[in-house]
Motif scaffolding. Structure first.
Motif, PDB file in Angstrom:
ATOM      1  N   LEU A 119      11.320  70.146 -33.457  1.00 22.24           N
ATOM      2  CA  LEU A 119      11.211  69.724 -32.065  1.00 22.24           C
ATOM      3  C   LEU A 119       9.957  68.871 -31.960  1.00 22.24           C
ATOM      4  CD1 LEU A 119      12.599  69.987 -29.339  1.00 22.24           C
ATOM      5  CD2 LEU A 119      11.248  72.025 -28.912  1.00 22.24           C
ATOM      6  N   ASN A 120      10.136  67.541 -31.995  1.00 21.37           N
ATOM      7  CA  ASN A 120       9.017  66.610 -32.049  1.00 21.37           C
ATOM      8  C   ASN A 120       9.094  65.680 -30.845  1.00 21.37           C
ATOM      9  OD1 ASN A 120       7.299  64.403 -32.575  1.00 21.37           O
ATOM     10  ND2 ASN A 120       7.528  64.672 -34.787  1.00 21.37           N
ATOM     11  N   SER A 121       8.271  65.962 -29.827  1.00 21.59           N
ATOM     12  CA  SER A 121       8.327  65.166 -28.603  1.00 21.59           C
ATOM     13  C   SER A 121       7.747  63.765 -28.793  1.00 21.59           C
ATOM     14  CB  SER A 121       7.624  65.889 -27.454  1.00 21.59           C
ATOM     15  OG  SER A 121       6.300  66.174 -27.794  1.00 21.59           O
ATOM     16  N   GLU A 122       6.813  63.604 -29.717  1.00 19.61           N
ATOM     17  CA  GLU A 122       6.259  62.263 -29.967  1.00 19.61           C
ATOM     18  C   GLU A 122       7.295  61.336 -30.595  1.00 19.61           C
ATOM     19  OE1 GLU A 122       2.511  62.041 -31.976  1.00 19.61           O
ATOM     20  OE2 GLU A 122       1.659  63.677 -30.769  1.00 19.61           O
ATOM     21  N   ALA A 123       8.025  61.833 -31.570  1.00 13.44           N
ATOM     22  CA  ALA A 123       9.056  61.037 -32.238  1.00 13.44           C
ATOM     23  C   ALA A 123      10.394  61.093 -31.495  1.00 13.44           C
ATOM     24  CB  ALA A 123       9.248  61.523 -33.670  1.00 13.44           C
ATOM     25  N   ILE A 160      22.448  69.447 -36.462  1.00  9.10           N
ATOM     26  CA  ILE A 160      22.654  68.462 -35.406  1.00  9.10           C
ATOM     27  C   ILE A 160      21.299  67.838 -35.088  1.00  9.10           C
ATOM     28  CG2 ILE A 160      23.292  68.126 -32.990  1.00  9.10           C
ATOM     29  CD1 ILE A 160      25.209  70.513 -33.348  1.00  9.10           C
ATOM     30  N   THR A 161      21.268  66.504 -35.044  1.00  8.21           N
ATOM     31  CA  THR A 161      20.049  65.779 -34.708  1.00  8.21           C
ATOM     32  C   THR A 161      20.221  65.112 -33.354  1.00  8.21           C
ATOM     33  OG1 THR A 161      19.581  65.361 -37.037  1.00  8.21           O
ATOM     34  CG2 THR A 161      18.445  63.966 -35.441  1.00  8.21           C
ATOM     35  N   VAL A 162      19.252  65.318 -32.484  1.00  9.90           N
ATOM     36  CA  VAL A 162      19.225  64.695 -31.157  1.00  9.90           C
ATOM     37  C   VAL A 162      17.969  63.836 -31.117  1.00  9.90           C
ATOM     38  CG1 VAL A 162      19.110  65.135 -28.681  1.00  9.90           C
ATOM     39  CG2 VAL A 162      20.382  66.698 -30.158  1.00  9.90           C
ATOM     40  N   GLN A 163      18.145  62.552 -30.748  1.00  8.65           N
ATOM     41  CA  GLN A 163      16.973  61.672 -30.760  1.00  8.65           C
ATOM     42  C   GLN A 163      17.043  60.631 -29.651  1.00  8.65           C
ATOM     43  OE1 GLN A 163      16.870  59.998 -34.664  1.00  8.65           O
ATOM     44  NE2 GLN A 163      18.952  59.241 -34.578  1.00  8.65           N
ATOM     45  N   GLN A 200      18.909  60.743 -25.883  1.00  5.49           N
ATOM     46  CA  GLN A 200      19.525  62.072 -25.856  1.00  5.49           C
ATOM     47  C   GLN A 200      18.457  63.164 -25.897  1.00  5.49           C
ATOM     48  OE1 GLN A 200      20.719  59.636 -27.924  1.00  5.49           O
ATOM     49  NE2 GLN A 200      22.631  59.202 -26.869  1.00  5.49           N
ATOM     50  N   PHE A 201      17.379  62.936 -26.634  1.00  4.50           N
ATOM     51  CA  PHE A 201      16.262  63.879 -26.663  1.00  4.50           C
ATOM     52  C   PHE A 201      15.637  63.980 -25.272  1.00  4.50           C
ATOM     53  CE2 PHE A 201      11.805  64.981 -26.997  1.00  4.50           C
ATOM     54  CZ  PHE A 201      11.818  66.076 -27.842  1.00  4.50           C
ATOM     55  N   ASP A 202      15.431  62.824 -24.631  1.00  2.58           N
ATOM     56  CA  ASP A 202      14.876  62.819 -23.273  1.00  2.58           C
ATOM     57  C   ASP A 202      15.778  63.582 -22.312  1.00  2.58           C
ATOM     58  OD1 ASP A 202      12.698  61.310 -24.080  1.00  2.58           O
ATOM     59  OD2 ASP A 202      13.583  59.417 -23.452  1.00  2.58           O
ATOM     60  N   ASN A 203      17.086  63.365 -22.402  1.00  3.97           N
ATOM     61  CA  ASN A 203      18.042  64.072 -21.548  1.00  3.97           C
ATOM     62  C   ASN A 203      17.997  65.577 -21.781  1.00  3.97           C
ATOM     63  OD1 ASN A 203      18.875  61.566 -20.591  1.00  3.97           O
ATOM     64  ND2 ASN A 203      20.701  61.501 -21.865  1.00  3.97           N
TER      65      ASN A 203
END
Length: 87
Positions: free
Chosen positions: A41-45, A73-76, A79-82
């Protein structure tokens, strides 16, 4: 973080699926399970990685199961923001 539910005993982890026109769920009365593990869980990336697995049953046909073996599963990006905007 790791969450696991056997026979629907963890109300904060619920899996269901539609596959080939059929609907599958976790059940307290059948041999079903699900798991969710947060790997990253990397909020910067803006990247989140999860490992999920499940075994679900078709509620209409009690001997019809579907399984998802451990899958990452990768979310980036957007989609990460959502995913994280409600936190």
């Amino acid at each position: 973080m790791f969450i696991e539910s056997s026979a629907k005993n963890a109300p904060n982890l619920v899996f269901d699926a539609s596959w080939a026109g059929e609907y599958y769920v976790q059940s307290a009365k059948h041999d079903t399970h699900s798991s969710l593990k947060i790997l990253e869980l990397n909020s910067e990336a803006k990247v989140a990685k999860f490992e999920v697995a499940a075994r679900l049953v078709n509620p209409k046909q009690k001997n019809d199961y579907i399984s998802l073996e451990k899958t990452t599963i990768t979310v980036q990006g957007q989609q990460f923001d959502n995913l994280t905007k409600s936190f």
